[in-house]
Scaffold this motif. Structure first.
Motif, PDB file in Angstrom:
ATOM      1  N   SER A 327       2.330  -1.033  -4.066  1.00 20.97           N
ATOM      2  CA  SER A 327       1.298  -1.974  -3.625  1.00 20.97           C
ATOM      3  C   SER A 327       1.849  -2.932  -2.578  1.00 20.97           C
ATOM      4  N   LYS A 331       0.430  -2.662   1.307  1.00 20.25           N
ATOM      5  CA  LYS A 331      -0.317  -3.800   1.853  1.00 20.25           C
ATOM      6  C   LYS A 331       0.361  -4.403   3.077  1.00 20.25           C
ATOM      7  N   ASN A 335      -2.714  -0.096   6.516  1.00 23.55           N
ATOM      8  CA  ASN A 335      -4.050  -0.652   6.273  1.00 23.55           C
ATOM      9  C   ASN A 335      -4.737   0.047   5.109  1.00 23.55           C
ATOM     10  N   TYR A 336      -3.984   0.804   4.326  1.00 24.81           N
ATOM     11  CA  TYR A 336      -4.555   1.534   3.197  1.00 24.81           C
ATOM     12  C   TYR A 336      -4.666   0.654   1.960  1.00 24.81           C
ATOM     13  N   SER A 337      -5.479   1.117   1.023  1.00 23.53           N
ATOM     14  CA  SER A 337      -5.666   0.385  -0.224  1.00 23.53           C
ATOM     15  C   SER A 337      -4.558   0.734  -1.218  1.00 23.53           C
ATOM     16  N   TRP A 339      -4.946   1.069  -4.142  1.00 21.76           N
ATOM     17  CA  TRP A 339      -5.549   1.952  -5.139  1.00 21.76           C
ATOM     18  C   TRP A 339      -5.205   3.418  -4.891  1.00 21.76           C
TER      19      TRP A 339
END
Length: 385
Positions: A327, A331, A335-337, A339
């Protein structure tokens, strides 16, 4: 020695390793600046943008158009057509006709002892007039303030080399999860934040954006020192740092964008060229990488379903640490989540497959095939320094 003892020991070691990586990444990521936070330079040195392209008709027009819209105007372009068989040469010639600051070079033959892209960049750099050279790939999209902000940062920190991480864009969820996993693995393995530590020898280069002072580039020995490296972008930064030049790495996730690959299949094919190089062409490193990824990133998800409280507890500890590190890196570096972590064990297995596949094909072919040209494994190994 029982299987339980072996597995529990491996999981315990894995927890310790991930804890150390978490601390390292937590402190290190804070040292990577965001290019978005910089003001835009209104004036500065001439920058020669060097773009090497081989059969890039699908991307090069948009990339060049985004470059011509830059708010920083003290620019010239050296466009190098490296033996293209599609419409790339015509697109470049059109740009030259429309812009007096564009110079097009057409390469028809590849000299022995060179990789195509490395030679094209070398030829382009020889024609450049700028104090600064910007090596960039033919598929990078530039926000209008990208170069102006980079020049301000470069001058402010009195740098010799600056590299910027772009946003890597994918089209489908499995490709995106693979890209996210790749960035996760690249970050904890290469530790790019050390590039900003002057006491460290770690250097990073990214093909989307390698800005270098021409004087330093020539003192380094130009692309001749990495002429047979398929990971030329990474090696340029590494060599600059090793030679004592002032070097930094930043992110530019909203200022630079690249469609890394359009499909997962293309990503696997693309990794064929530099996977073995990244493991120093050593079978021992390949085996270590496969074993390490499996034990630390796949095994905890399997032993989570074991019928033993100790193994389950160790598995949960590993997964929690993995999730926290994943995570944090995702972050900051993409730019990905975060999740995407839900797909983590599957992409870890896919990544192991990509290592095995790339190295197997390299051995079977006796080398790598890159942009339609075959390069012998013996030649690559002989020039790996």
């Amino acid at each position: 020695m029982s299987l339980f003892f072996i597995v529990s020991t491996l999981l315990t070691i894995s927890i310790v390793v991930w804890l150390l990586i978490f601390i390292d990444a937590k402190l290190g990521l804070q040292k990577i600046n965001r290019l978005e936070d910089e003001p835009v330079a209104q004036d500065g040195p001439l920058v020669s943008i060097i773009v090497a392209a081989r059969n890039e008709e699908k991307a090069v027009r948009k990339s060049l158009q985004s470059q011509f819209l830059q708010s920083y105007h003290h620019l010239e372009w050296i466009l190098v057509n490296d033996r293209s068989t599609d419409n790339t040469p015509n697109i470049m010639n059109e740009r030259q006709s429309a812009n007096k600051n564009v110079n097009v070079i057409h390469i028809t033959d590849l000299p022995l002892g060179w990789l195509g892209k490395n030679h094209a960049l070398f030829v382009g750099a020889k024609q450049a007039r700028g104090e600064l050279l910007l090596f960039t790939d033919a598929d990078v999209l530039f926000h209008k303030e990208a170069i102006g902000k980079a020049i301000h940062y470069f001058i402010k920190h009195e740098l010799d080399h600056l590299t910027a991480a772009p946003n890597l864009r994918g089209q489908r969820i499995w490709l995106n999860s693979f890209i996210a996993f790749f960035m996760f693995g690249f970050s904890y393995f290469k530790r790019p934040w050390l590039a900003n530590n002057p006491r460290s020898k770690v250097g990073i280069g990214i093909g989307a954006f390698n800005l270098v002072r021409k004087e330093a580039y020539e003192k380094l020995g130009t692309h001749e020192v990495i002429k047979m490296r398929p990971d030329d972008d990474l090696m340029l930064g590494k060599k600059m740092k090793e030679k004592g030049f002032k070097h930094r790495m930043i992110t530019a996730l909203t200022l630079l964008e690249v469609e890394w690959y359009s499909t997962l299949k293309e990503a696997l094919i693309g990794l064929e060229k530099n996977t073995f190089a990244g493991l120093h062409y050593r079978v021992s490193m390949v085996l270590f990488a496969i074993f390490g990824v499996f034990v630390s990133q796949v095994l905890p998800f399997l032993t989570l379903f074991a019928f033993d409280r100790t193994l389950i507890t160790l598995s949960i500890g590993n997964i929690v640490l993995l999730g926290m590190i994943y995570s944090m890196i995702i972050k900051r570096m993409t730019n990905y989540s975060p999740w995407m972590f839900l797909l983590f064990p599957f992409t870890a297995i896919l990544f192991i497959y990509s290592i095995i596949r790339a190295c197997f094909l390299t051995f079977m072919r006796g080398g790598i095939i890159w942009r339609g040209t075959k390069y012998r494994l013996k030649d690559l190994r002989d020039n790996k320094a």
